[in-house]
Design an enzyme around this catalytic site. Sequence first.
Site, short mmCIF file in Angstrom:
data_model
loop_
_atom_site.label_atom_id
_atom_site.label_comp_id
_atom_site.label_asym_id
_atom_site.label_seq_id
_atom_site.Cartn_x
_atom_site.Cartn_y
_atom_site.Cartn_z
N THR A 1 38.83 28.00 39.58
CA THR A 1 39.42 29.33 39.82
C THR A 1 39.98 29.92 38.53
OG1 THR A 1 39.97 28.69 42.07
CG2 THR A 1 41.12 30.60 41.18
N ARG B 1 32.04 31.61 36.88
CA ARG B 1 33.33 32.04 36.32
C ARG B 1 33.41 31.74 34.83
NH1 ARG B 1 36.49 29.82 41.50
NH2 ARG B 1 36.55 31.75 42.70
N ASN C 1 37.70 37.12 38.37
CA ASN C 1 36.93 35.94 38.04
C ASN C 1 35.50 35.96 38.61
OD1 ASN C 1 37.20 35.22 40.75
ND2 ASN C 1 38.92 33.85 40.34
N HIS D 1 34.46 34.84 44.80
CA HIS D 1 35.52 34.34 45.68
C HIS D 1 34.95 33.28 46.60
CE1 HIS D 1 38.96 34.10 48.29
NE2 HIS D 1 38.14 34.26 49.32
#
Length: 88
Positions: free
Chosen positions: A4, A18, A28, A31
């Site tokens: 994340t 990412r 980023n 999800h």
Amino acid sequence: MGPTKVFRARNNVPDSIRGAYGLTDTRNTTHGSDSPASASREIAFFFPEFNEQLWYQQEEPRLRCGQVYYNAEERVHCVFRDEETELT
């Protein structure tokens, strides 16, 4: 998708989505829900017309069997219906 935290993604998994495209921890690029319950809530929020239970009953088994095709016009993957034949 990668971690994340974009900083971690860039350093530990630079070829992840990412790592390659994330800008900040809130921007980023992607999800992922942290649990099936969260996923159900988020799907219902963003796609209120989507019937998750019906999808699991009718579409998901076909997806697992590979009965899908890419619809270039709509730019989505679709599941073959009973009345459709596979593309060759």
